[in-house]
Design a protein around this motif. Sequence first.
Motif, mmCIF file in Angstrom:
data_model
loop_
_atom_site.group_PDB
_atom_site.id
_atom_site.type_symbol
_atom_site.label_atom_id
_atom_site.label_comp_id
_atom_site.label_asym_id
_atom_site.label_seq_id
_atom_site.Cartn_x
_atom_site.Cartn_y
_atom_site.Cartn_z
ATOM 1 N N ILE A 118 0.843 -1.194 0.000
ATOM 2 C CA ILE A 118 0.000 0.000 0.000
ATOM 3 C C ILE A 118 0.879 1.246 0.000
ATOM 4 O O ILE A 118 0.639 2.202 -0.726
ATOM 5 C CB ILE A 118 -0.936 -0.001 1.228
ATOM 6 C CG1 ILE A 118 -1.927 -1.171 1.116
ATOM 7 C CG2 ILE A 118 -1.687 1.327 1.360
ATOM 8 C CD1 ILE A 118 -2.688 -1.466 2.389
ATOM 9 N N GLY A 119 1.930 1.227 0.806
ATOM 10 C CA GLY A 119 2.867 2.347 0.837
ATOM 11 C C GLY A 119 3.779 2.267 2.041
ATOM 12 O O GLY A 119 3.476 1.586 3.024
ATOM 13 N N ILE A 265 -6.693 -0.566 -2.986
ATOM 14 C CA ILE A 265 -5.308 -0.233 -2.655
ATOM 15 C C ILE A 265 -5.061 1.253 -2.871
ATOM 16 O O ILE A 265 -4.423 1.926 -2.041
ATOM 17 C CB ILE A 265 -4.325 -1.067 -3.507
ATOM 18 C CG1 ILE A 265 -4.407 -2.550 -3.133
ATOM 19 C CG2 ILE A 265 -2.889 -0.558 -3.343
ATOM 20 C CD1 ILE A 265 -4.024 -2.870 -1.713
ATOM 21 N N ASP A 266 -5.574 1.792 -3.952
ATOM 22 C CA ASP A 266 -5.383 3.220 -4.249
ATOM 23 C C ASP A 266 -6.034 4.091 -3.179
ATOM 24 O O ASP A 266 -5.480 5.119 -2.767
ATOM 25 C CB ASP A 266 -5.959 3.556 -5.621
ATOM 26 C CG ASP A 266 -5.121 3.014 -6.761
ATOM 27 O OD1 ASP A 266 -3.937 2.690 -6.526
ATOM 28 O OD2 ASP A 266 -5.642 2.903 -7.890
ATOM 29 N N SER A 269 -3.898 3.800 -0.073
ATOM 30 C CA SER A 269 -2.627 4.505 -0.268
ATOM 31 C C SER A 269 -2.809 6.013 -0.124
ATOM 32 O O SER A 269 -1.990 6.692 0.506
ATOM 33 C CB SER A 269 -2.059 4.180 -1.657
ATOM 34 O OG SER A 269 -0.836 4.859 -1.866
ATOM 35 N N GLN A 273 -0.995 8.293 2.767
ATOM 36 C CA GLN A 273 -0.158 9.461 2.471
ATOM 37 C C GLN A 273 -0.711 10.726 3.123
ATOM 38 O O GLN A 273 0.050 11.575 3.592
ATOM 39 C CB GLN A 273 -0.027 9.627 0.959
ATOM 40 C CG GLN A 273 0.763 8.493 0.311
ATOM 41 C CD GLN A 273 1.236 8.816 -1.092
ATOM 42 O OE1 GLN A 273 1.773 9.882 -1.359
ATOM 43 N NE2 GLN A 273 1.043 7.878 -2.004
ATOM 44 N N SER A 295 5.424 6.779 0.134
ATOM 45 C CA SER A 295 5.727 6.242 -1.192
ATOM 46 C C SER A 295 4.458 5.772 -1.878
ATOM 47 O O SER A 295 3.403 5.629 -1.247
ATOM 48 C CB SER A 295 6.694 5.060 -1.081
ATOM 49 O OG SER A 295 6.002 3.902 -0.641
ATOM 50 N N THR A 296 4.581 5.471 -3.157
ATOM 51 C CA THR A 296 3.502 4.819 -3.889
ATOM 52 C C THR A 296 3.567 3.318 -3.613
ATOM 53 O O THR A 296 4.585 2.822 -3.107
ATOM 54 C CB THR A 296 3.657 5.038 -5.398
ATOM 55 O OG1 THR A 296 4.870 4.400 -5.833
ATOM 56 C CG2 THR A 296 3.721 6.530 -5.739
ATOM 57 N N PRO A 297 2.523 2.574 -3.951
ATOM 58 C CA PRO A 297 2.596 1.119 -3.803
ATOM 59 C C PRO A 297 3.758 0.510 -4.592
ATOM 60 O O PRO A 297 4.429 -0.410 -4.109
ATOM 61 C CB PRO A 297 1.243 0.649 -4.345
ATOM 62 C CG PRO A 297 0.312 1.784 -4.059
ATOM 63 C CD PRO A 297 1.148 3.012 -4.303
ATOM 64 N N TYR A 300 7.062 1.083 -2.835
ATOM 65 C CA TYR A 300 7.215 0.211 -1.669
ATOM 66 C C TYR A 300 7.523 -1.223 -2.103
ATOM 67 O O TYR A 300 8.308 -1.918 -1.470
ATOM 68 C CB TYR A 300 5.957 0.262 -0.796
ATOM 69 C CG TYR A 300 6.096 -0.451 0.537
ATOM 70 C CD1 TYR A 300 7.340 -0.546 1.185
ATOM 71 C CD2 TYR A 300 4.999 -1.019 1.165
ATOM 72 C CE1 TYR A 300 7.470 -1.189 2.401
ATOM 73 C CE2 TYR A 300 5.117 -1.668 2.393
ATOM 74 C CZ TYR A 300 6.356 -1.757 3.001
ATOM 75 O OH TYR A 300 6.492 -2.402 4.210
#
Length: 323
Positions: A118-119, A265-266, A269, A273, A295-297, A300
């Motif tokens: 996920i991040g 997931i988006d 995430s 963040q 971070s983005t998925p 990571y």
Amino acid sequence: MRGVSALLAQLLVALGIAGVAGAQTYPSRTITMVVPFPPGGSTSLVGRVIADKMSQLLGQSIVVDNRGGAGGTVGAKTVAKSEPDGYTLMVGYTGTLAIAPSLYRNAGYDPRIDFVPIGMIGSAPSSLVVHPSFPAKTVAELVAYAKANPGKVNFGSAGIGTVGHITGEYFARATGISIVHIPYKGTGPAVSDLLGGHIPVSFSPVAATAGNVKAGLLRGLAVTSIRRNQLLPDVPTMVEAGVTGFDAVLAYGLVAPAGTPRPIIDKLSAALQAALASDEVKKQLALDGTEITPSTPEQYADFIDRDERKWSELVKASGVEPE
């Protein structure tokens, strides 16, 4: 054949629509965030801070579930086998995602295959600390003392295969010394014995030692990150202390079971963040010595791959036998 292909295409479209529809209503019930370690440690603290803020942002409760055991593998296996619907998450950690797969012959999961990132959340160093009665006041003096007394310097950690243990073995290998590992059942007992003078040296999370270093009850020789830590700004890094290229930090992130729909997931995430950008989370994680590294998925995922390769090499080099 065309009929089968058309049917498959319709199925994929239907699944895609279902995934999007699920994401639009997600989350509609309580989310469980598994911390694969007992309560009270840094991983648990990080998880609770993130869970509290993300629950506010998502408008749904997030319950932290501490499932310790076998170096974090018990909780990790539980999450890996959970329904990939976004309602079971895990706080990823260096010990679970990078060390355990090499330390245990059958960890029960593959960090690259069984989870979807996920991040990242952040990272924190360990600290090399000694009892005030120990003669070494610098890393160089510790190395010289250990070389003059091979096999007679003990160092404590939170247990066999923990980040502190492998970092200590990494340090011994990097400096060419022989030191003896004394495993404890957690950071607290290790630091307690260090304070009591029962062991002379320890590699422990910076958050667990900073207060005692500032109070003069312990002497900080180095932190294991490439930059100094805000909790111990006067303590040099290993590189500054003369150990070339030394870098060993505890990394935290958030993962879900493999197969969790990308729209979910988006959404997670984005919430993560946003949580990391909030002043309250920054302040709380700073108290634990954690440097926030969002971070983005995908970023990571790349980090997990690099981190696992790095620590697996250190585990092998340490001589620790897989369990």
